[in-house]
Design a protein around this motif. Sequence first.
Motif, PDB file in Angstrom:
ATOM      1  N   ILE A 139       0.835  -1.269   0.105  1.00 48.25           N
ATOM      2  CA  ILE A 139       0.062   0.035  -0.057  1.00 48.25           C
ATOM      3  C   ILE A 139       0.938   1.356  -0.200  1.00 48.25           C
ATOM      4  CG2 ILE A 139      -1.578   1.427   1.324  1.00 48.25           C
ATOM      5  CD1 ILE A 139      -2.983  -1.316   1.965  1.00 48.25           C
ATOM      6  N   ILE A 140       1.894   1.133   0.846  1.00 49.06           N
ATOM      7  CA  ILE A 140       2.753   2.297   1.107  1.00 49.06           C
ATOM      8  C   ILE A 140       3.511   2.661  -0.473  1.00 49.06           C
ATOM      9  CG2 ILE A 140       4.979   3.348   2.289  1.00 49.06           C
ATOM     10  CD1 ILE A 140       3.971   1.950   4.735  1.00 49.06           C
ATOM     11  N   GLU A 141       3.705   1.612  -1.201  1.00 54.66           N
ATOM     12  CA  GLU A 141       4.402   1.644  -2.426  1.00 54.66           C
ATOM     13  C   GLU A 141       3.504   2.158  -3.499  1.00 54.66           C
ATOM     14  OE1 GLU A 141       5.914  -1.557  -5.758  1.00 54.66           O
ATOM     15  OE2 GLU A 141       6.172  -2.068  -3.541  1.00 54.66           O
ATOM     16  N   THR A 142       2.236   1.680  -3.375  1.00 55.73           N
ATOM     17  CA  THR A 142       1.172   2.052  -4.503  1.00 55.73           C
ATOM     18  C   THR A 142       0.713   3.170  -4.259  1.00 55.73           C
ATOM     19  OG1 THR A 142       0.723  -0.225  -4.685  1.00 55.73           O
ATOM     20  CG2 THR A 142      -0.704   1.213  -5.693  1.00 55.73           C
ATOM     21  N   GLN A 410      -3.051  19.232   5.559  1.00 53.18           N
ATOM     22  CA  GLN A 410      -3.000  19.212   4.233  1.00 53.18           C
ATOM     23  C   GLN A 410      -1.776  20.038   3.882  1.00 53.18           C
ATOM     24  OE1 GLN A 410      -4.565  17.202   2.008  1.00 53.18           O
ATOM     25  NE2 GLN A 410      -4.022  17.946   0.101  1.00 53.18           N
ATOM     26  N   THR A 411      -1.544  21.114   4.676  1.00 50.18           N
ATOM     27  CA  THR A 411       0.007  21.802   4.480  1.00 50.18           C
ATOM     28  C   THR A 411       1.011  21.185   4.616  1.00 50.18           C
ATOM     29  OG1 THR A 411      -0.225  22.457   6.782  1.00 50.18           O
ATOM     30  CG2 THR A 411      -1.519  23.909   5.273  1.00 50.18           C
ATOM     31  N   ARG A 412       1.061  20.038   5.278  1.00 47.87           N
ATOM     32  CA  ARG A 412       2.106  19.411   5.526  1.00 47.87           C
ATOM     33  C   ARG A 412       2.493  18.317   4.416  1.00 47.87           C
ATOM     34  NH1 ARG A 412       0.169  18.676  10.942  1.00 47.87           N
ATOM     35  NH2 ARG A 412      -0.838  16.586  10.585  1.00 47.87           N
ATOM     36  N   ASP A 413       1.360  17.973   3.614  1.00 51.56           N
ATOM     37  CA  ASP A 413       1.475  17.160   2.302  1.00 51.56           C
ATOM     38  C   ASP A 413       0.261  17.431   1.484  1.00 51.56           C
ATOM     39  OD1 ASP A 413       1.889  15.236   0.375  1.00 51.56           O
ATOM     40  OD2 ASP A 413       1.964  13.309   1.848  1.00 51.56           O
ATOM     41  N   PRO A 414       0.807  18.202   0.389  1.00 53.55           N
ATOM     42  CA  PRO A 414      -0.514  18.681  -0.620  1.00 53.55           C
ATOM     43  C   PRO A 414      -0.932  17.768  -1.321  1.00 53.55           C
ATOM     44  CG  PRO A 414       1.854  19.559  -1.203  1.00 53.55           C
ATOM     45  CD  PRO A 414       1.921  18.732   0.133  1.00 53.55           C
ATOM     46  N   ARG A 415      -0.416  16.577  -1.349  1.00 54.32           N
ATOM     47  CA  ARG A 415      -0.903  15.472  -2.452  1.00 54.32           C
ATOM     48  C   ARG A 415      -2.246  15.341  -2.171  1.00 54.32           C
ATOM     49  NH1 ARG A 415       3.974  11.235  -2.407  1.00 54.32           N
ATOM     50  NH2 ARG A 415       3.688  11.604  -0.123  1.00 54.32           N
ATOM     51  N   MET A 416      -3.102  14.996  -3.188  1.00 57.18           N
ATOM     52  CA  MET A 416      -4.592  14.470  -3.250  1.00 57.18           C
ATOM     53  C   MET A 416      -4.725  13.115  -3.641  1.00 57.18           C
ATOM     54  SD  MET A 416      -6.370  18.252  -3.642  1.00 57.18           S
ATOM     55  CE  MET A 416      -7.886  17.738  -2.894  1.00 57.18           C
ATOM     56  N   LEU A 417      -5.557  12.133  -3.331  1.00 58.34           N
ATOM     57  CA  LEU A 417      -5.947  10.980  -4.012  1.00 58.34           C
ATOM     58  C   LEU A 417      -7.306  11.173  -4.256  1.00 58.34           C
ATOM     59  CD1 LEU A 417      -4.294   8.665  -0.970  1.00 58.34           C
ATOM     60  CD2 LEU A 417      -3.430   9.149  -3.345  1.00 58.34           C
ATOM     61  N   MET A 425     -10.459   0.843  -3.631  1.00 54.09           N
ATOM     62  CA  MET A 425     -10.701  -0.131  -4.520  1.00 54.09           C
ATOM     63  C   MET A 425      -9.361  -0.464  -4.982  1.00 54.09           C
ATOM     64  SD  MET A 425     -12.409  -2.352  -5.660  1.00 54.09           S
ATOM     65  CE  MET A 425     -13.999  -2.205  -5.052  1.00 54.09           C
ATOM     66  N   ALA A 426      -8.616   0.628  -5.827  1.00 55.43           N
ATOM     67  CA  ALA A 426      -7.540   0.415  -6.531  1.00 55.43           C
ATOM     68  C   ALA A 426      -6.260  -0.176  -5.680  1.00 55.43           C
ATOM     69  CB  ALA A 426      -6.815   1.905  -6.887  1.00 55.43           C
ATOM     70  N   LEU A 427      -6.282   0.190  -4.272  1.00 55.43           N
ATOM     71  CA  LEU A 427      -5.331  -0.793  -3.481  1.00 55.43           C
ATOM     72  C   LEU A 427      -5.953  -2.205  -3.441  1.00 55.43           C
ATOM     73  CD1 LEU A 427      -4.949   2.038  -0.627  1.00 55.43           C
ATOM     74  CD2 LEU A 427      -3.074   1.253  -2.635  1.00 55.43           C
ATOM     75  N   SER A 428      -7.205  -2.491  -3.164  1.00 57.29           N
ATOM     76  CA  SER A 428      -7.588  -3.735  -3.217  1.00 57.29           C
ATOM     77  C   SER A 428      -7.080  -4.448  -4.325  1.00 57.29           C
ATOM     78  CB  SER A 428      -9.244  -3.787  -3.059  1.00 57.29           C
ATOM     79  OG  SER A 428      -9.686  -4.914  -3.005  1.00 57.29           O
ATOM     80  N   CYS A 429      -7.319  -3.973  -5.505  1.00 55.24           N
ATOM     81  CA  CYS A 429      -7.156  -4.832  -6.548  1.00 55.24           C
ATOM     82  C   CYS A 429      -5.531  -5.118  -6.736  1.00 55.24           C
ATOM     83  CB  CYS A 429      -7.488  -4.029  -8.159  1.00 55.24           C
ATOM     84  SG  CYS A 429      -9.069  -3.771  -8.116  1.00 55.24           S
ATOM     85  N   GLU A 430      -4.615  -4.123  -6.266  1.00 53.00           N
ATOM     86  CA  GLU A 430      -2.949  -4.158  -6.171  1.00 53.00           C
ATOM     87  C   GLU A 430      -2.708  -5.418  -4.981  1.00 53.00           C
ATOM     88  OE1 GLU A 430      -0.279  -2.726  -7.705  1.00 53.00           O
ATOM     89  OE2 GLU A 430      -2.104  -2.773  -9.089  1.00 53.00           O
ATOM     90  N   LEU A 431      -3.485  -5.414  -4.088  1.00 53.29           N
ATOM     91  CA  LEU A 431      -3.233  -6.352  -3.059  1.00 53.29           C
ATOM     92  C   LEU A 431      -3.694  -7.779  -3.509  1.00 53.29           C
ATOM     93  CD1 LEU A 431      -4.264  -4.690   0.133  1.00 53.29           C
ATOM     94  CD2 LEU A 431      -1.851  -4.941  -0.708  1.00 53.29           C
ATOM     95  N   GLN A 432      -5.066  -7.984  -4.235  1.00 53.32           N
ATOM     96  CA  GLN A 432      -5.197  -9.153  -4.627  1.00 53.32           C
ATOM     97  C   GLN A 432      -4.293  -9.479  -6.080  1.00 53.32           C
ATOM     98  OE1 GLN A 432      -8.269 -10.668  -3.793  1.00 53.32           O
ATOM     99  NE2 GLN A 432      -6.837 -12.361  -4.517  1.00 53.32           N
ATOM    100  N   LEU A 487      -1.599   0.055 -13.667  1.00 51.42           N
ATOM    101  CA  LEU A 487      -2.784   0.446 -13.173  1.00 51.42           C
ATOM    102  C   LEU A 487      -4.396   0.544 -14.018  1.00 51.42           C
ATOM    103  CD1 LEU A 487      -1.409   3.103 -10.402  1.00 51.42           C
ATOM    104  CD2 LEU A 487      -1.962   0.769  -9.966  1.00 51.42           C
ATOM    105  N   GLY A 488      -5.285   0.174 -13.204  1.00 52.66           N
ATOM    106  CA  GLY A 488      -6.373   0.402 -14.196  1.00 52.66           C
ATOM    107  C   GLY A 488      -6.942   1.808 -13.959  1.00 52.66           C
ATOM    108  N   ALA A 489      -8.406   1.871 -14.074  1.00 47.30           N
ATOM    109  CA  ALA A 489      -8.964   3.203 -14.043  1.00 47.30           C
ATOM    110  C   ALA A 489      -9.209   3.670 -12.384  1.00 47.30           C
ATOM    111  CB  ALA A 489     -10.195   3.260 -14.750  1.00 47.30           C
ATOM    112  N   PHE A 490      -8.071   3.913 -11.988  1.00 46.84           N
ATOM    113  CA  PHE A 490      -7.936   4.014 -10.290  1.00 46.84           C
ATOM    114  C   PHE A 490      -8.620   5.247 -10.054  1.00 46.84           C
ATOM    115  CE2 PHE A 490      -4.125   6.275 -12.191  1.00 46.84           C
ATOM    116  CZ  PHE A 490      -4.097   7.558 -11.265  1.00 46.84           C
TER     117      PHE A 490
END
Length: 510
Positions: A139-142, A410-417, A425-432, A487-490
């Motif tokens: 998960i941390i890698e993805t 968010q000021t400490r890490d401005p990235r958004m998922l 769901m994207a993480l679930s597919c990667e773990l599967q 990756l798929g349509a994450f």
Amino acid sequence: MSGSGLPVVGLNSLLKQGTQHFEGTNEAVQQNVNACVELAKLTRSSMGPNGMFKIVLNHLEKLFVTKSASTIVSELEVTGGAAKILIMAAQNQAMESGDATNLVISLGGALLGGAGELLRQGVVAADIVEGFEMALAKIIETLPKLVVASTGDFHNKESLLQIIRPVFMAKHIDYTDNIAPLIAEAVAMIMPKNPEDLVPESVRVACLHGKSVADSVVVKGMVLPSGKAHPCAGVVESVEDAVIAMYSCPLEIDTTETKGTVLLENADELMSFSKNEEAVYKERVEALAAMGVNFLVSQGKAHELLVHFCDKVGIMVVEVHSKFEMQRIAKSVGAKLQIRFKQPTERHLGRCARAFVQEIGEKHCVVLHAKDREDGSAGIATIVVRAASEALLRDINTAIASTVQVVKAQTRDPRMLPGAGATEMALSCELQRLADECEGLEQYAITAFAEALQIVPEILAETSGLDSKDVLTKLRSLHMPSESAELGAFDMGVDIDATHPSKACRYIHS
């Protein structure tokens, strides 16, 4: 001796009567797992914009109508050990980022439920732990690969609204259009040059009964609702370019620590005594006026003679009996509290553009319009929230505090998922995929982790009135990677406004 006449031996002899003791996998572990699963079931239906509100009556018979998981679990008297740890994890999440407490509880319950099922099937705990650790590393890698945007200018209202809107919508979707822009405006007012120096407590909330949520406003400065019929001690109710002296003591001349007796033998001595007291107060008020002070704030009672002379020279006197409000006012205007009623120095004085009394609803409020600081920000901004019920006011207040805390994170890490369950769901597919490549018993734990992550889109679909199985099937097919893509349509998540399963998924940007 027990009721049957037999002696109490073993561990039960050390514990008080009525204590339950469990041991082994079939007793202790399963009892704790079941407790966490039941706790997660209690809060999961409140997740998301369409989540249901809960009515909670605590041990003090105080009523809460809320969908905030942190409020719900904090008012419950939970006795299970593992369940308490799960609640502590959710509370730590709230302190760290201000949001996602329900995610912590729901995901924790799903993970423990999957682990408990594996234990019943004979998988040892060591293999389950190792599988969970492998899943966490994946998960941390993805996660960095799933970033869809980054917050731009934290001083811009539109950029702030990108963060604030989805967070507040998950708590009060009906009032998002009214409150989210106000939060963005208030945060922009108090945002320092370095966004990481943001202090969430600088955004205050004043809850006032009456009218509707649409009538809420933002004030640059402080708004102090008064519990008294009138907050001013004198007749002066408004001053421009206020120069403020603040005292955390009553506004009266010093008295001795021990009791004293004054012997007055005739009327002339009584008149002389009164004139001396008047002269002291008159001299102090004139000295304050000579320094330009036109606003006095006291944590205690203001003497009648002092108020009389303040009215003559146009000094506004306000009594505030909360030490916390005194500290907030001092921070807002840049003043320093004095512990004795004496002549202030220049460094003790605070300033604001205007101070006045305004009647809002059924309360008189002291309004302090702040001046801009050197970095262009205001010290404090206040969101005046209007609503008809105490429960709604309290819940919106909690939602605003959580949202501002998210901006701080968010000021400490401005990235958004991607939101709406797309990331999970994207993480679930990667773990599967990872589980399919693993040959040991850890694959079962990784699969359980992957299934637990699907709890988020499942809940969002259920609370939106959609068929969760159909939605998960469609999302899974969209997120599965193709031969040409890693990756798929994450960025596809649950569309909570969809009226048909075929339209239940859409691109989610934040």
